[in-house]
Design an enzyme around this catalytic site. Sequence first.
Site, PDB file in Angstrom:
ATOM      1  N   SER A  17      35.495  47.053  41.893  1.00 13.62           N
ATOM      2  CA  SER A  17      34.412  46.554  41.355  1.00 13.62           C
ATOM      3  C   SER A  17      33.118  47.068  41.865  1.00 13.62           C
ATOM      4  O   SER A  17      33.071  47.446  43.255  1.00 13.62           O
ATOM      5  CB  SER A  17      34.239  44.809  41.728  1.00 13.62           C
ATOM      6  N   LYS A  68      37.550  33.942  34.324  1.00 15.04           N
ATOM      7  CA  LYS A  68      36.344  33.410  33.687  1.00 15.04           C
ATOM      8  C   LYS A  68      36.503  32.010  32.980  1.00 15.04           C
ATOM      9  O   LYS A  68      35.706  31.205  32.891  1.00 15.04           O
ATOM     10  CB  LYS A  68      35.952  34.298  32.605  1.00 15.04           C
ATOM     11  N   ASP A 105      27.211  37.742  30.526  1.00 14.91           N
ATOM     12  CA  ASP A 105      27.720  38.962  29.543  1.00 14.91           C
ATOM     13  C   ASP A 105      27.212  38.985  28.308  1.00 14.91           C
ATOM     14  O   ASP A 105      26.933  40.093  27.790  1.00 14.91           O
ATOM     15  CB  ASP A 105      29.300  38.780  29.354  1.00 14.91           C
ATOM     16  N   GLY A 128      39.244  44.276  19.018  1.00 14.29           N
ATOM     17  CA  GLY A 128      39.873  43.408  20.009  1.00 14.29           C
ATOM     18  C   GLY A 128      39.342  41.728  19.896  1.00 14.29           C
ATOM     19  O   GLY A 128      38.468  41.643  19.230  1.00 14.29           O
ATOM     20  N   GLY A 130      39.937  39.419  22.918  1.00 10.35           N
ATOM     21  CA  GLY A 130      39.939  38.762  24.008  1.00 10.35           C
ATOM     22  C   GLY A 130      38.585  38.450  24.499  1.00 10.35           C
ATOM     23  O   GLY A 130      37.709  37.781  23.921  1.00 10.35           O
ATOM     24  N   TYR A 218      34.126  51.746  30.938  1.00 11.24           N
ATOM     25  CA  TYR A 218      33.251  52.563  31.439  1.00 11.24           C
ATOM     26  C   TYR A 218      34.287  53.645  32.539  1.00 11.24           C
ATOM     27  O   TYR A 218      33.564  54.644  33.085  1.00 11.24           O
ATOM     28  CB  TYR A 218      32.057  52.142  32.308  1.00 11.24           C
TER      29      TYR A 218
END
Length: 274
Positions: A17, A68, A105, A128, A130, A218
């Site tokens: 992270s 989350k 987010d 996607g 998710g 990324y």
Amino acid sequence: MVSTRRAAVLGKPIAHSLSPVIHTAGYVAAGLTGWSYTRIECAAAELPDLVAGLGPEWAGLSVTMPGKEAALAVADAASPVAAAVGAANTLVRRPDGSWYADNTDVAGMVRVLTDAGVTAGGAVTVLGAGGTARAAVAAAAQLACSSVTVVARRPEAVEGLRPVADAVGIALSGGSWADAPRHLAAGVVVSTVPKGVADPLAKVAVWSPDAVFFDALYDPWPTPLAVAAVAANLRVVSGLDLLLAQAVGQFEQFTGVVAPRPAMAAALAAAIAN
């Protein structure tokens, strides 16, 4: 009065992270002495006990995969967007000691897509289905986009996003992965799939002129699909842009001061360059 303040990012795995780099640079630039930000390896099942054991010096927690949904469940209250998405990436300690859940987010996606030139009324394709796709659906609604098409490898996964779309008030339809190249011809394309999954689409993509492509990845960067989008003259943004934008939102909620965004961006860029 608590003289030191602590924050951390929780997830598993977490060693990679870059959140500590961004937040720590923010503390320094904002002159916030006594603040620290660390990484904590934490699975979803471990999150409730960990949060319950934190002392009054803890100001906030950034939560990444896979915690989350657990973060939302452990909170005493939640923002409307976190409740709608069904997940929280942010836990903020309130003065009474309770925890407030948010999802930066979504605001982060709105920021990076707006900066890339996205305006109201366009159609969005999301690759996607998710957790990141949930945030993308909510962001599309906040941007007043006309509709969202979710393209997933499993049709049942698309249905799992329908409650999110209903909660935020945007029309949602599903698309098969076999038809993914055709669905890329939208004004906004957001890829939320894991590394490598979308790579085969790079050679067969059908893009809309002047579209925006956002890839939540990324590492590695650029992805093959991002390279194809650049070659087609699309405006392209990456997961690094989102990482910074969502961290800025967290920083401001944790500290109560305006985030020094340029210093945080510079620290992130330096970390990636090394």
